[in-house]
Design a protein around this motif. Structure first.
Motif, PDB file in Angstrom:
ATOM      1  N   THR A 186       1.701   3.638  -2.149  1.00  0.00           N
ATOM      2  CA  THR A 186       1.788   4.103  -3.572  1.00  0.00           C
ATOM      3  C   THR A 186      -0.016   5.125  -2.630  1.00  0.00           C
ATOM      4  O   THR A 186      -0.172   6.267  -2.862  1.00  0.00           O
ATOM      5  N   LEU A 187      -0.886   3.908  -2.073  1.00  0.00           N
ATOM      6  CA  LEU A 187      -2.204   4.603  -1.470  1.00  0.00           C
ATOM      7  C   LEU A 187      -0.939   5.697  -0.282  1.00  0.00           C
ATOM      8  O   LEU A 187      -1.802   6.681  -0.052  1.00  0.00           O
TER       9      LEU A 187
ATOM     10  N   ALA B  89      -9.163   0.737   0.241  1.00  0.00           N
ATOM     11  CA  ALA B  89      -7.889   1.421   0.138  1.00  0.00           C
ATOM     12  C   ALA B  89      -7.065   0.169  -1.669  1.00  0.00           C
ATOM     13  O   ALA B  89      -7.002  -0.751  -1.038  1.00  0.00           O
TER      14      ALA B  89
ATOM     15  N   ASP C  17      -0.904  -1.302  -4.157  1.00  0.00           N
ATOM     16  CA  ASP C  17      -0.285  -0.994  -5.302  1.00  0.00           C
ATOM     17  C   ASP C  17      -0.184  -1.388  -6.902  1.00  0.00           C
ATOM     18  O   ASP C  17       0.060  -0.549  -7.883  1.00  0.00           O
TER      19      ASP C  17
ATOM     20  N   PHE D 292      -8.776  11.718  -2.463  1.00  0.00           N
ATOM     21  CA  PHE D 292      -9.151  10.795  -2.678  1.00  0.00           C
ATOM     22  C   PHE D 292     -10.772  10.486  -1.942  1.00  0.00           C
ATOM     23  O   PHE D 292     -11.065  11.680  -0.722  1.00  0.00           O
TER      24      PHE D 292
ATOM     25  N   PHE E 159       0.579  -1.043   0.098  1.00  0.00           N
ATOM     26  CA  PHE E 159       0.315  -0.556  -0.055  1.00  0.00           C
ATOM     27  C   PHE E 159       0.863   1.551  -0.034  1.00  0.00           C
ATOM     28  O   PHE E 159       0.529   2.166   0.705  1.00  0.00           O
TER      29      PHE E 159
ATOM     30  N   VAL F 191      -7.995   0.714  -8.844  1.00  0.00           N
ATOM     31  CA  VAL F 191      -8.771   2.487  -7.901  1.00  0.00           C
ATOM     32  C   VAL F 191     -10.799   3.033  -7.867  1.00  0.00           C
ATOM     33  O   VAL F 191     -10.958   2.965  -9.222  1.00  0.00           O
TER      34      VAL F 191
ATOM     35  N   PHE G 142      -2.849   0.910  -8.279  1.00  0.00           N
ATOM     36  CA  PHE G 142      -2.723   2.027  -8.736  1.00  0.00           C
ATOM     37  C   PHE G 142      -1.253   1.480 -10.227  1.00  0.00           C
ATOM     38  O   PHE G 142      -1.845   3.066 -10.889  1.00  0.00           O
TER      39      PHE G 142
END
Length: 269
Positions: free
Chosen positions: A29-30, A53, A56, A77, A27, A134, A59
């Motif tokens: 990137t988040l 969530a 990665d 977000f 996670f 996403v 994304f």
């Protein structure tokens, strides 16, 4: 789906949403984007938060140009608060998330837009569900052209002129564009409709390539328009002015390919 236990709790109990997200693999990137959007403090302190969530990998599956656009300050977000099977996001009242369990075991979001792959990771102020895609806000389906056309109360004159100049297709393209959109009354200074070339020059004088939300506008900023001419910003206690005499009326109507600011005057080449 079996709930996955939360990471080892902090000495005073479970960590908050952000601390738990940082401790989990997959996670990063988040977490980076939450910090970039300056949502980390809110997610660490708001009570009863539910975060969907994206991993990665989720994304990484997005178009890189979309990711680049989403990392501008104009976008946020979706942070969720429980309301049953439908959750309303904090970024806009129009964006809701529907949870369905077609087989009684798995959780599917928005008719298959994403799936919950890990559920019920607990934190001190809420819970995290990992999802495999996403969820994109509804405004990403809009273009700056459709945003302008939908504001019939304020921008109907601009819409008509864009159509006459053949610029609607351009503003429906990839962009990103920042449009400084004159309200209807701003065009009163034109005693007659100019010829097509002059009209095109006037309209392209109001478009800048790139995303420039209000958070990036500061005193003395100069931007080069699509026409090639420069516009200059001054910030005073009275508000933001462009080229000394054109006020910004409202800011930051976002679309998938740019952003629109309404202004109270027009720029003449």
């Amino acid at each position: 789906m079996q709930p996955v236990p939360a990471p080892a709790p902090a000495p005073d109990g479970l960590g908050n949403i952000v601390e738990v997200a940082v401790s989990l693999d997959g996670f990063s990137t988040l977490v980076d984007l939450v910090v970039l959007a300056e949502l980390d403090t809110a997610l660490a302190t708001l009570p009863s938060v539910t975060v969907l969530a994206p991993t990665d990998e989720a994304f990484a599956a997005l178009d890189p140009s979309l990711v680049e656009a989403l990392t501008t300050p104009a976008y946020n977000f979706s942070v969720l608060s429980p309301e049953g099977l439908f959750l309303t996001t904090l970024n806009t009242a129009e964006d809701r998330v529907q949870f369905r369990s077609p087989d009684g075991q798995s959780l599917v979001l928005n008719d298959g837009a994403a799936n919950v792959v890990v559920a019920d990771v607990a934190a001190s102020n809420g819970v995290i569900h990992a999802i495999d895609a996403v969820l994109l806000p509804s405004f990403l389906q809009e273009t700056v052209a459709t945003v302008i056309a939908s504001d019939t109360s304020n921008l109907s004159t601009l819409t008509s002129l864009l159509n006459q100049a053949g610029l609607v297709e351009v503003l429906s393209g990839d962009g990103p564009f920042t449009v400084f959109a004159p309200i209807n009354e701003a065009f009163d200074v034109l005693t007659e409709l100019p010829d097509l070339d002059t009209l095109t020059d006037i309209l392209t004088y109001h478009v800048v390539a790139g995303m420039y939300p209000s958070t990036l506008i500061e005193d003395g900023l100069e931007l080069t328009t699509v026409l090639g001419s420069t516009i200059r910003f001054s910030v005073t206690e009275m508000g933001v002015m462009i080229n000394d005499n054109v006020p910004i009326e409202t800011t930051d109507t976002v679309a998938g390919n740019g952003i629109v600011h309404k202004i109270g005057g027009i720029f003449l080449p």
